[in-house]
Design an enzyme around this catalytic site. Sequence first.
Site, PDB file in Angstrom:
ATOM      1  N   LYS A 227      43.450   0.387 -24.810  1.00 16.72           N
ATOM      2  CA  LYS A 227      44.638  -0.210 -24.198  1.00 16.72           C
ATOM      3  C   LYS A 227      45.520  -0.738 -25.319  1.00 16.72           C
ATOM      4  O   LYS A 227      45.258  -1.786 -25.896  1.00 16.72           O
ATOM      5  CB  LYS A 227      44.287  -1.338 -23.242  1.00 16.72           C
ATOM      6  CG  LYS A 227      45.513  -1.822 -22.441  1.00 16.72           C
ATOM      7  CD  LYS A 227      45.498  -3.303 -22.180  1.00 16.72           C
ATOM      8  CE  LYS A 227      45.698  -4.159 -23.370  1.00 16.72           C
ATOM      9  NZ  LYS A 227      47.071  -4.053 -23.974  1.00 16.72           N
TER      10      LYS A 227
ATOM     11  N   GLU B 136      38.976  -9.850 -33.700  1.00 17.76           N
ATOM     12  CA  GLU B 136      39.759 -10.085 -34.927  1.00 17.76           C
ATOM     13  C   GLU B 136      40.983 -10.849 -34.477  1.00 17.76           C
ATOM     14  O   GLU B 136      41.887 -10.283 -33.858  1.00 17.76           O
ATOM     15  CB  GLU B 136      40.106  -8.752 -35.595  1.00 17.76           C
ATOM     16  CG  GLU B 136      40.585  -8.913 -37.039  1.00 17.76           C
ATOM     17  CD  GLU B 136      42.086  -9.131 -37.139  1.00 17.76           C
ATOM     18  OE1 GLU B 136      42.478 -10.323 -37.299  1.00 17.76           O
ATOM     19  OE2 GLU B 136      42.849  -8.170 -37.046  1.00 17.76           O
TER      20      GLU B 136
ATOM     21  N   CYS C 290      48.307 -10.536 -39.369  1.00 16.39           N
ATOM     22  CA  CYS C 290      47.374 -11.663 -39.295  1.00 16.39           C
ATOM     23  C   CYS C 290      46.913 -12.085 -40.682  1.00 16.39           C
ATOM     24  O   CYS C 290      46.480 -13.218 -40.881  1.00 16.39           O
ATOM     25  CB  CYS C 290      46.186 -11.309 -38.409  1.00 16.39           C
ATOM     26  SG  CYS C 290      45.369  -9.777 -38.873  1.00 16.39           S
TER      27      CYS C 290
ATOM     28  N   GLU D  33      50.749 -20.396 -37.178  1.00 11.27           N
ATOM     29  CA  GLU D  33      50.946 -19.052 -37.695  1.00 11.27           C
ATOM     30  C   GLU D  33      52.387 -18.636 -37.426  1.00 11.27           C
ATOM     31  O   GLU D  33      52.859 -18.655 -36.283  1.00 11.27           O
ATOM     32  CB  GLU D  33      49.969 -18.078 -37.035  1.00 11.27           C
ATOM     33  CG  GLU D  33      49.977 -16.703 -37.668  1.00 11.27           C
ATOM     34  CD  GLU D  33      48.896 -15.790 -37.104  1.00 11.27           C
ATOM     35  OE1 GLU D  33      48.518 -14.835 -37.791  1.00 11.27           O
ATOM     36  OE2 GLU D  33      48.427 -16.044 -35.967  1.00 11.27           O
TER      37      GLU D  33
END
Length: 482
Positions: free
Chosen positions: A179, A255, A289, A386
Amino acid sequence: MSGVLPAGVPTDLLVGGAWTAGEQGDFAVLNPSTGDEIARVPRAGQGDVARAVEAASAALPGWAATAPRERAETLRRMYELMIARREDLAYLMSLEMGKSLTDARGEVTYAAEFFRWFSEEAVRIGGELRTAPSGANRILTFKRPVGVALLLTPWNFPAAMATRKIAPALAAGCTVLLKPAEDTPLTALMVGKLLAEAGVPDGVVNILTTDRPAEVVEWALADSRVRKLSFTGSTGVGRILLRQAADRIVNASMELGGNAPFIVLDDADLDAAVEGALLAKMRNGGQACTAANRFFVQEGVAAAFADKLAEAMGALRMGPGTDEDTQLGPVINAKQLDGIAQRVEDSIAAGAKVRLGGVRPDGPGFFYPATVLTDVPRDAPVATQEIFGPVAPIIPVADSDEAVRLANGTDMGLSGYVYTGDLARGLRISERLEVGMVGLNRGLVSDPAAPFGGVKESGLGREGGYEGIEEYLETTYVATQW
């Protein structure tokens, strides 16, 4: 050709080897450089998910029983196909995700390499034979595929995040449901088309597109035949998925988010540190990331580093991803743009000084300029959250101990970067950083041959490297004697 979907790109679901429409209509895929619609893809329904699970389950025994060499050669063909189609794939990624063509070409090469690496690992799946310490019996172990795997991938690396999961799953003998992210489904569908060309049997890889991911995941995880979940994305979503996986004790790999420190000490080569910072911060426009999120620079060199970094980042050409001379493309969507702008504005209000950028431009598309902030308060939003964009906050520190303390003062622990002229000093700091990966005098850590993953709230498990295939294997132990 700019802004036009290339011919031959699939825009249907891939289920059991057939391209098909979804049960719940479709949704638009936008070009973030303009905000214009470039395609429509199906919204998978519950029946589509059920058919995909059935197809993957039916294909599992045959694929798992396929000789490792045969699986390996199929993956190797896929590697060669991706390299041969690099320009087409790069353009497609630039179109739907906005990254520069330079970044997109690099991603295709990186993404393809997972198929080459795991084609070599497919033939090395092993086991052990040991004697029990008591001498009473032998301990025999062997590996088998986990089973049907549900793979959930993000928008920022639409090819590499898919291949980093598909390649080890197929090498191990698993079948998969992929997906992709709703913002970037086209690259994943093109990968599915190439996998069929490479000879992957029908049903081994199924691709479900949707802009309602929670529904698809809930339906898939409710099926007892789905035995593996692999997710790359935010920590918040990861928590939700782990709770769902717990209901049936589904094998899970995560992750998740990052908040990477970039430490520059006073004995560092500042030109090398700036070059590394451009890679660690500006690759993919900061939408990674692993991107450097907080720059901890020793006080004696902080001003000089800020000057050099602002000069380098200010020289980057911003424009549509599909333009050949673009070095900084747009961010993925309006929500992401608003979030970056708000964090910068709030940090400036808290006392950060603008050295470069800091003002979103007018006009179409979702653009944010390269931005350098200095004298950033340690509790400012850009220092604690972040950013996922082209913003570099510089925080002066007294020494390496303070840098490490601040670097570790977060719930995240994916990657970190250290620049120093003393290798031993750098290795000592690398050992102290609470992260899964460290770039020591290097601004790039990702490599298909290396274990990718984090600690703390940045994830569970590893992708790539020797470790990557283990995420898709179970160990069976046989006690015997003769």
